[in-house]
Design an enzyme around this catalytic site. Structure first.
Site, PDB file in Angstrom:
ATOM      1  CG  HIS A 479     -23.729  85.977  81.194  1.00 47.75           C
ATOM      2  ND1 HIS A 479     -23.397  86.964  82.100  1.00 47.75           N
ATOM      3  CD2 HIS A 479     -23.899  84.858  81.936  1.00 47.75           C
ATOM      4  CE1 HIS A 479     -23.367  86.461  83.318  1.00 47.75           C
ATOM      5  NE2 HIS A 479     -23.679  85.189  83.248  1.00 47.75           N
ATOM      6  CE1 TYR A 592     -17.258  81.034  88.337  1.00 40.12           C
ATOM      7  CE2 TYR A 592     -19.611  81.040  88.822  1.00 40.12           C
ATOM      8  CZ  TYR A 592     -18.472  81.688  88.382  1.00 40.12           C
ATOM      9  OH  TYR A 592     -18.554  82.996  87.977  1.00 40.12           O
ATOM     10  CB  THR A 605     -19.071  87.455  89.137  1.00 38.80           C
ATOM     11  OG1 THR A 605     -18.307  87.103  87.959  1.00 38.80           O
ATOM     12  CG2 THR A 605     -20.467  87.883  88.749  1.00 38.80           C
TER      13      THR A 605
END
Length: 773
Positions: A479, A592, A605
């Site tokens: 990630h 979230y 993001t």
């Protein structure tokens, strides 16, 4: 042994008669072709840099301008109003041929002056167009307007953007024109934070938090904000580098489950049951995408076909590995890689991707993978579970890397893995909609992609491609280097190319010819004590065994029906998740939702705090029998509008969490403590959600082939007592959900929450009194 037959460029022996030198022409040819390919790539990069550097203009536009200026000179016209003459005066006298200043300018000298003027004028226009485009892209007022009904001002703005945006952009053409991410005012951020926490805190707790916020806003906050504003002027993006370092690379916990995520194959279709054939086609498709990426021929993602989004995250998609460190990891990226690393049945192999200067075709790759599948050599001691080091905590892996992988075979083999284009696992299990309980089979499929056996994926690679024994595929992605939409773009292209472009023969094999002279895969050699791996393996297995997963397809309705409700599909699903969570746990929680900030350069993001005062009011009304359907519907519309506002703010850089995170980082650098920021950063995300966007609908014919699209992907739970939910809206009539939590929690159950999501979606549909399909 395959590794015993590696070609060498030359051999020589020394004898009393002299040195006997024997050159291998085949090997020298490969050396020549490799060098030729490398130079071609360098030239391509240089050309792309020049073209991108002058965008939105082009070399052709310079030629047109130069020709026009020269033509006007020949016609005795001076469009420069004397500037060409002044430029020519300052050119060296010898450039003019026979004459000096007193004897007039030579034709060549005058032509050079005209070209210099044309070039300066062209560069000025390029800078002006870029500046104008950057100024236009700073406007975000269009987000607040109803979709499909732009105002006249927005229409004019869009027309100007199209004028200055240029034609035929390359992947990175718009990077220099994208605006910087703005730093929101502290007052706005604190106010919005307190608003988001109001429905989650008791009156006394909220008053305490509000006091901390007001004190921070007027005391320490302005000082931290000054440093952050300074960084925003100096750095390209004030968030992204700190986000990558502190959220990802400095994390010491396992990447598996906690950070890495996965993507699935087609839900109902498996193009071929042959494992080697599916691997051959998919690997070739991935390499075709890499070629497009290297040539920057991938179209930049555009909102409404006009507004460009940042493409910076694509750069490290291939040839990238996360290298463990004792205190912090680092990302190792190479410009190119000529091989991939393959794992099968406990063994590691190096598979070359080129032969004779050409990329291996699908049929040739299939043959290479079939050789690995047929290879009977057992794994060496410690080799079978070696990859568990990448699945466990980072510090033990970093120390083991320093101790056991610094020299010899281990170092060479580790380099082969870490310098590979990507990692491929030829899995020994079968996955997909199998057995009498297809739903449970999807759960097993998700867990196989998320963690597998904990030692059969290299979790440090940018991504691991997994091909199961029955031809089903998936991937597991690291990630830190990029977010899921980037991998989603690659995955869409790969699936579409695999089936619709490459295809398979009637026997399930890859198409194309086979060259028998291609060298076989090279088995990697390792020498490592098994006890070094056991600690990481135990930690990884305990983590994997604790993950509860439920993947299901919601088929009652989809985007088509939601559109009839005159609300955004994302808001509809997010409110359904709020209702489902309240029914599941009897309380609200900090939620979230990921939103992209790629309208700004190097944006990643921002958090949408989907649990709002308005959403809580709606959920309470849905659980209150005294409320009428009309009252519930009115509250739904208010909550949906609020969610849209929160999402727009996040995309515009006016979110809450990245700003507070960066303020916290500054406070740590300054060595000051903020009780307010400490409380903000310690709050658990009880519900973590993300939508997987479909970015290339043109690649799929959903009308004629509705089953030929990925059912999305998922991730592990963020909080030990919370849920992780990923969803993808497929076509008009299907939504697929991926729900995760932990077995060890007494508060959560993935299947129970999945049932609550189904019920919540149906209850929301009933509000609008719309029939099911």
């Amino acid at each position: 042994m395959a590794e015993a037959h590696q070609a060498v460029a030359f051999q020589f022996t020394v004898s009393p008669e002299g040195v006997d030198l024997r050159l291998s022409h085949a090997a020298l040819k490969q050396v020549y072709l490799a060098g030729l390919r490398s130079w071609k790539k360098k030239i391509t990069r240089l050309r792309n840099s020049l073209v991108t550097g002058m965008f939105p203009a082009s070399p052709a536009s310079w030629l047109v301008m130069a020709a026009a200026i020269l033509a006007s000179q020949a016609s005795r016209l001076d469009p420069s109003m004397g500037l060409i003459g002044k430029i020519t005066e300052h050119l060296p006298a010898r450039w003019g041929g026979h004459g000096g200043r007193g004897q007039g300018w030579g034709p060549a000298r005058a032509g050079l002056g005209a070209l210099a003027f044309a070039t300066l004028l062209w560069l000025g226009l390029v800078v002006t167009m870029r500046g104008a485009l950057r100024a236009l892209l700073c406007y975000h007022g269009w987000m607040g307007e109803e979709h499909g009904r732009p105002s006249h001002a927005t229409k004019c703005w869009l027309a100007l953007v199209k004028i200055f945006a240029g034609r035929r952009p390359m992947l990175y053409s718009y990077q220099a024109s994208l605006p910087r991410l703005p730093v929101p005012p502290i007052r706005d951020t604190v106010q919005r934070y307190l608003e988001s926490m109001r429905p989650l805190l008791s009156d006394s707790h909220f008053q305490h938090t509000a006091a901390l916020g007001r004190d921070f806003e007027h005391s320490l906050g302005p000082r931290l904000q000054w440093y952050l504003t300074l960084k925003s002027w100096w750095a390209t993006n004030y968030v992204s580098d700190w986000w990558e370092e502190y959220v990802y690379l400095r994390g010491r916990g396992p990447l598996m489950v906690n950070s890495n995520y996965y993507a699935m194959d087609f839900l109902y279709v498996t193009p071929t049951p042959l494992q080697a054939a599916r691997a051959g086609n998919v690997v070739h498709a991935l390499l075709l995408y890499r070629r497009l990426l290297n040539r920057e021929q991938i179209k930049p993602l555009m909102i409404q076909g006009t507004l460009p989004m940042c493409s910076a995250q694509y750069e490290r998609m291939f040839n990238t590995t996360r290298v463990p460190g004792v205190e912090a990891d680092s990302l190792q990226h190479r410009q190119d890689s000529r091989h991939i690393a393959v794992f099968h049945a406990g063994r590691f192999f190096r598979v070359g991707l080129y032969h004779g200067g050409q990329l291996l075709g699908p049929r040739e790759l299939q043959a290479q993978f079939q050789r690995i599948l047929d290879d009977p050599v057992p794994p060496a001691p410690g080799e079978e579970t070696l990859a568990a080091l990448t699945a466990g905590p980072r510090e033990p892996w970093a120390r083991a890397r320093q101790t056991y992988f610094g020299s010899g075979r281990n170092q060479e083999s580790l380099r082969a893995v870490e310098r590979a284009a990507f990692f491929l696992t030829l899995d020994t299990t079968e996955q997909g909609l199998l057995g009498p309980e297809p739903g449970r089979a999807l759960d097993r499929y998700a867990k196989a992609l998320l963690h597998g056996q904990c030692h059969d994926r290299w979790f440090d690679k940018s991504f691991t491609l997994i091909v199961f024994r029955n031809g089903k595929i998936g991937l597991n992605a690291e990630h830190s280097w990029a977010d899921a939409p980037i991998m989603g773009h690659l995955w869409e292209y790969t699936l579409a190319t695999d089936v619709f472009q490459l295809g398979y023969g009637v026997d399930g094999h890859c198409k194309g010819e086979l060259d028998p002279s291609i060298p076989p895969p090279q088995k990697l050699q390792w020498e490592i004590p098994e006890e070094v791996i056991q600690g990481s393996l135990r930690a990884a297995q305990a983590l994997a065994d604790d993950v509860d997963f439920h993947t299901f397809a919601f088929k009652d309705f989809g985007k088509g029906l939601i559109k009839k409700c005159r609300t955004s599909p994302d808001s509809f699903i997010q409110l359904a998740l709020q209702l489902a969570h309240f029914r599941d746990k009897g309380k609200f929680c900090l939620t979230y939702e990921a939103a992209m900030t790629r309208l700004f350069r190097e944006g990643r993001t921002e958090t949408v705090r989907s649990c709002s005062i308005e959403s809580c009011n709606f959920v309470r009304a849905m659980t209150d029998s005294a409320q009428s359907a009309a009252q519930r519907l009115a509250l739904f519309r208010v909550a949906a509008a609020k969610h849209q506002t929160l999402y727009r703010r996040a995309m515009m850089g006016a979110g809450i969490d990245r700003h507070l995170f960066c303020l916290y980082v500054v406070s740590k650098y300054l060595g000051v403590d903020s009780p307010f920021l400490r409380e903000v950063l310690s709050e658990p995300w009880g519900l973590s959600t993300s939508q997987t966007p479909i970015q290339q609908l043109e690649l799929f014919d959903l009308k004629n082939h509705p089953d030929y699209i990925s059912c999305g992907g998922g991730f592990g739970p963020v909080d030990n007592n919370g849920y992780g939910v990923s969803y993808i809206i497929i076509g008009e009539d299907l939504i697929t959900f991926h729900v995760s939590c932990k077995f060890s929690s007494t508060e959560t159950d993935a299947h129970r929450f999945g049932a609550n999501i189904r019920t919540a979606l149906l209850d929301l549909r009933a509000l609008f009194n719309l029939p099911l399909k």
